[in-house]
Scaffold this motif. Structure first.
Motif, PDB file in Angstrom:
ATOM      1  N   ALA A 143       0.796  -1.085  -0.086  1.00  0.00           N
ATOM      2  CA  ALA A 143       0.038  -0.055  -0.034  1.00  0.00           C
ATOM      3  C   ALA A 143       1.018   1.234  -0.069  1.00  0.00           C
ATOM      4  CB  ALA A 143      -1.058   0.030   1.208  1.00  0.00           C
ATOM      5  N   GLY A 144       0.608   2.166  -1.143  1.00  0.00           N
ATOM      6  CA  GLY A 144       1.371   3.187  -1.126  1.00  0.00           C
ATOM      7  C   GLY A 144       2.898   2.909  -1.550  1.00  0.00           C
ATOM      8  N   PRO A 145       3.686   4.067  -1.473  1.00  0.00           N
ATOM      9  CA  PRO A 145       5.133   3.993  -1.836  1.00  0.00           C
ATOM     10  C   PRO A 145       5.815   3.118  -0.883  1.00  0.00           C
ATOM     11  CG  PRO A 145       4.833   5.950  -0.778  1.00  0.00           C
ATOM     12  CD  PRO A 145       3.291   5.403  -0.983  1.00  0.00           C
ATOM     13  N   ALA A 146       7.096   2.591  -1.616  1.00  0.00           N
ATOM     14  CA  ALA A 146       7.861   1.758  -0.892  1.00  0.00           C
ATOM     15  C   ALA A 146       8.447   2.658   0.281  1.00  0.00           C
ATOM     16  CB  ALA A 146       9.048   1.260  -1.791  1.00  0.00           C
ATOM     17  N   PHE A 203      -8.122  -2.378  10.560  1.00  0.00           N
ATOM     18  CA  PHE A 203      -6.657  -2.120  10.112  1.00  0.00           C
ATOM     19  C   PHE A 203      -6.513  -1.278   8.993  1.00  0.00           C
ATOM     20  CE2 PHE A 203      -3.508  -3.129   6.891  1.00  0.00           C
ATOM     21  CZ  PHE A 203      -2.480  -3.757   7.797  1.00  0.00           C
ATOM     22  N   CYS A 204      -5.381  -0.395   8.995  1.00  0.00           N
ATOM     23  CA  CYS A 204      -5.032   0.670   7.889  1.00  0.00           C
ATOM     24  C   CYS A 204      -3.502   0.279   7.676  1.00  0.00           C
ATOM     25  CB  CYS A 204      -5.494   2.068   8.632  1.00  0.00           C
ATOM     26  SG  CYS A 204      -4.427   2.450  10.037  1.00  0.00           S
ATOM     27  N   TYR A 205      -3.142   0.566   6.632  1.00  0.00           N
ATOM     28  CA  TYR A 205      -1.840   0.463   6.347  1.00  0.00           C
ATOM     29  C   TYR A 205      -1.175   1.973   6.665  1.00  0.00           C
ATOM     30  CZ  TYR A 205      -2.718  -3.577   3.411  1.00  0.00           C
ATOM     31  OH  TYR A 205      -3.316  -4.695   3.049  1.00  0.00           O
ATOM     32  N   ASP A 231      -8.450   3.449   7.349  1.00  0.00           N
ATOM     33  CA  ASP A 231      -8.894   2.415   7.521  1.00  0.00           C
ATOM     34  C   ASP A 231      -9.270   1.383   6.447  1.00  0.00           C
ATOM     35  OD1 ASP A 231      -8.268   2.479  10.445  1.00  0.00           O
ATOM     36  OD2 ASP A 231     -10.110   2.497  11.121  1.00  0.00           O
ATOM     37  N   VAL A 232      -8.877   0.114   6.224  1.00  0.00           N
ATOM     38  CA  VAL A 232      -9.328  -0.499   4.871  1.00  0.00           C
ATOM     39  C   VAL A 232     -10.466  -1.543   5.440  1.00  0.00           C
ATOM     40  CG1 VAL A 232      -8.503  -2.341   3.292  1.00  0.00           C
ATOM     41  CG2 VAL A 232      -7.060  -0.500   4.002  1.00  0.00           C
ATOM     42  N   ARG A 281      -5.317  -2.993  13.850  1.00  0.00           N
ATOM     43  CA  ARG A 281      -5.009  -1.764  14.613  1.00  0.00           C
ATOM     44  C   ARG A 281      -5.850  -1.834  15.875  1.00  0.00           C
ATOM     45  NH1 ARG A 281      -7.884   2.826  15.039  1.00  0.00           N
ATOM     46  NH2 ARG A 281      -9.148   2.439  13.431  1.00  0.00           N
ATOM     47  N   GLU A 282      -7.053  -2.288  15.606  1.00  0.00           N
ATOM     48  CA  GLU A 282      -7.880  -2.673  16.802  1.00  0.00           C
ATOM     49  C   GLU A 282      -8.478  -3.947  16.715  1.00  0.00           C
ATOM     50  OE1 GLU A 282     -11.023   0.201  17.283  1.00  0.00           O
ATOM     51  OE2 GLU A 282      -9.680   2.083  17.422  1.00  0.00           O
TER      52      GLU A 282
END
Length: 590
Positions: A9-12, A358-360, A365-366, A404-405
């Motif tokens: 998810a997102g840049p390295a 959960f979130c990256y 949050d995903v 995350r929780e």
């Protein structure tokens, strides 16, 4: 079988870099581990340096004897002594180099082994977020640079420093004034070295980082070549690569700019000691403070000092590369290892998710409060649109990522509290992307079950309908990977599924694991797997809805939430999102 997914998810996110204190401690530990070899090499090099210092001293004595009109016999003895010292220096230096080279190779092997061990201890999520470029550069370019530094740079600089100290000491023994003159070039060299050392570390770290970014970009383009071609992204990828190359060019120009100042200034200082010795030495001689032989010997010492100073300054630049690379290598060890849980869970227990969010890193949050229970031996299909969070949920269930929780537990024990080896043995995640390791078919299968027999491996391949295996010329001994037989993506998936059969986990998570297979082969493979894994808990992330049709229950995931849960027939009758998906998909097939 794999224990990861390739989702990022997102840049390295760059892996950490060790500070200078960590680097110094690592070098000290390496030296302590080889203290006998280091001590022997130092002793031999010191003896060789002392033997090399004798020749100028004897030449000075010869000059003094000739000036005093001494008989030639005494000069002949001194000449023989010079020859003996030269031979001794050669033999001692050669022996010292052999000892040092053996130490260097052992130290290099230790560094490589430690790097591999640190890399294998990295949490899977960290590796995925870091990307392949950074890790590949550290494992290749940086390891090679450090290996060269250990074998060549460190011994050369250390030996040169010892020789330089002995040369200066010998000049002081001739006369303190001559010893001071031999240091005439020191202020220039020290000033430029200090200037260089303040700027070089960050410059070389930036160069290494730019190299990692370039490798990451080129790797992504090569691996996605078909996508680039299909979507006509060649121009965009070319611009991306050009930008990365420009960044690396800038960083290399920065280090080159440092060298273009450093080396010319250092080289101008080489002639200062000899010039000072001849100019001031003549005055000292006229005043009767020193003999002509002492001036000659000191001048020769000044000339001798050029080589060790040159080695120190030249290899100082390479040492900065080595330190920067070692910092990047040791940075792997700064990543917090995967939690080493000690709890155990009895077999045949429920896999439960409670309130999982959960979130990256750096994102929203995903998953939003997931509640789910998977009964032992149940086949659960998870369906939903792309981006709903299906693969993320699979990673939480496998214990790869932490919520995350909330909590994910097996038999009442948090998955992350389980010992990693037991967790991987109990829960296996198989994705649609698989790696074929360089080696034989047997080597590739043995990763899942090192003790498996050839018959076990053949049965595992047959269980997943790997018909291609019968066509291999050497059977299990057929070499695979780069430079050998290349497997079709569908064949690679079946190889990974055969690993799964050998691993025999209690809970299996299939994240679109048959996506690379054609529908007919995928259907046959999944049915074969179902027969082999009867009684096991299976969670299938499905994009082909016949997988959901065959499951005991279906969970519909939309925008990170479970919106429907029930059997295929129940959800079709309910007329909700799943029913719409089923009718649309089934209609396409009709």
């Amino acid at each position: 079988m794999t224990g990861d997914a390739t989702h990022t998810a997102g840049p390295a996110q760059a892996l950490p870099v060790a500070d200078r204190g960590t680097v110094r401690r690592s070098v000290a530990e390496l030296a302590r581990a080889e203290k006998r070899s280091v001590s022997l090499a130092l002793a031999l090099h010191i003896a060789a340096a002392v033997a090399g210092l004798a020749a100028p001293w004897f030449i000075g004595r010869i000059v003094d004897r000739v000036s005093a009109g001494a008989p030639a016999s005494g000069v002949d003895v001194l000449a023989l002594a010079i020859a003996g010292c030269v031979v001794a220096q050669i033999l001692l230096s050669r022996t010292a180099q052999n000892v040092g080279n053996r130490f260097g190779e052992r130290a290099n092997a230790t560094l490589r082994e430690d790097f591999v061990a640190r890399t294998l201890r990295l949490p899977i999520g960290v590796v995925e977020r870091a990307g392949t470029g950074d890790l590949a550069t550290r494992s290749s370019v940086d390891v090679t640079t450090v290996g060269n530094a250990v074998r060549q740079v460190v011994p050369t600089v250390l030996i040169a420093a010892i020789r330089l100290l002995l040369i200066v000491g010998a000049a002081f023994l001739l006369h303190p004034a001559l010893g001071i003159l031999i240091l005439a070039g020191a202020p220039t060299s020290l000033t430029v070295a200090r200037w260089y050392l303040r700027r070089a570390p960050q410059a070389y770290l930036a160069e290494g980082e730019a190299g990692s970014e370039l490798t990451e970009s080129l790797t992504a383009t090569a691996e996605g070549a078909r996508t680039v071609e299909a979507l006509r992204l060649a121009g965009a990828r070319t611009r991306e690569g050009t930008a990365r190359i420009a960044r690396q060019w800038q960083t290399r120009r920065a280090t080159l700019a440092l060298r273009t100042v450093f080396f010319p200034v250092v080289e101008t200082g080489y002639a200062l000691p000899a010039a000072a010795m001849l100019l001031a030495g003549g005055y000292f001689l006229s005043e009767g403070w020193v003999t002509l032989g002492a001036v000659v010997a000191a001048t020769l010492y000044a000339q001798q000092s050029i080589e060790p100073i040159d080695h120190i300054m030249i290899f100082l630049e390479q040492a900065q590369r080595g330190v920067a690379s070692l910092s990047r290598i040791l940075g792997i060890g700064l990543v917090a290892p995967e939690p080493r849980g000690v709890a155990t869970a009895p077999p045949g227990q429920r896999l439960v998710v409670r309130g999982a969010r959960f979130c990256y890193p750096g994102g929203r949050d995903v998953l939003h409060g997931i509640d789910l229970e998977v009964r032992p031996g149940e086949r659960l299909a998870v369906v939903g649109p792309s981006g709903a969070g299906k693969s993320t949920l699979a990673r939480l269930l496998a214990g790869i990522d932490l919520p995350r929780e909330g909590v994910v537990s097996l038999g009442g024990v948090a998955v992350t509290d389980l010992d990693p080896a037991e967790r991987r043995r109990r829960i296996a995640l198989v994705t649609q992307e698989h790696h074929v390791f360089i080696g034989t078919v047997r080597d590739n299968l043995a990763f899942a079950a090192p003790g498996a027999s050839d018959q076990d491996m053949c049965r595992a391949l047959a269980a997943v309908d790997a018909d291609w295996f019968a066509e291999l010329p050497d059977g299990l001994d057929t070499a695979l990977g780069d430079g050998a037989r290349a497997l079709h993506p569908a064949d690679a998936q079946q190889l990974a599924l055969a690993r799964l059969v050998l691993a025999d986990p209690h809970t299996l998570i299939l994240d679109e694991a048959t996506a690379a297979l054609d529908p007919t082969t995928a259907r046959r493979t999944e049915r074969s797997l179902a027969a082999v894994l009867h009684g096991r808990t299976v969670i299938a992330i499905a994009h082909r809805l016949y997988t959901a049709h065959d499951a005991d229950r279906v969970a519909v995931l939309e925008q990170g939430r479970i919106t429907e849960l029930g059997s295929h027939d129940e959800l079709v009758r309910a007329g909700g999102a799943y029913a719409a998906l089923w009718h649309s998909w089934h209609g396409d097939k009709a």
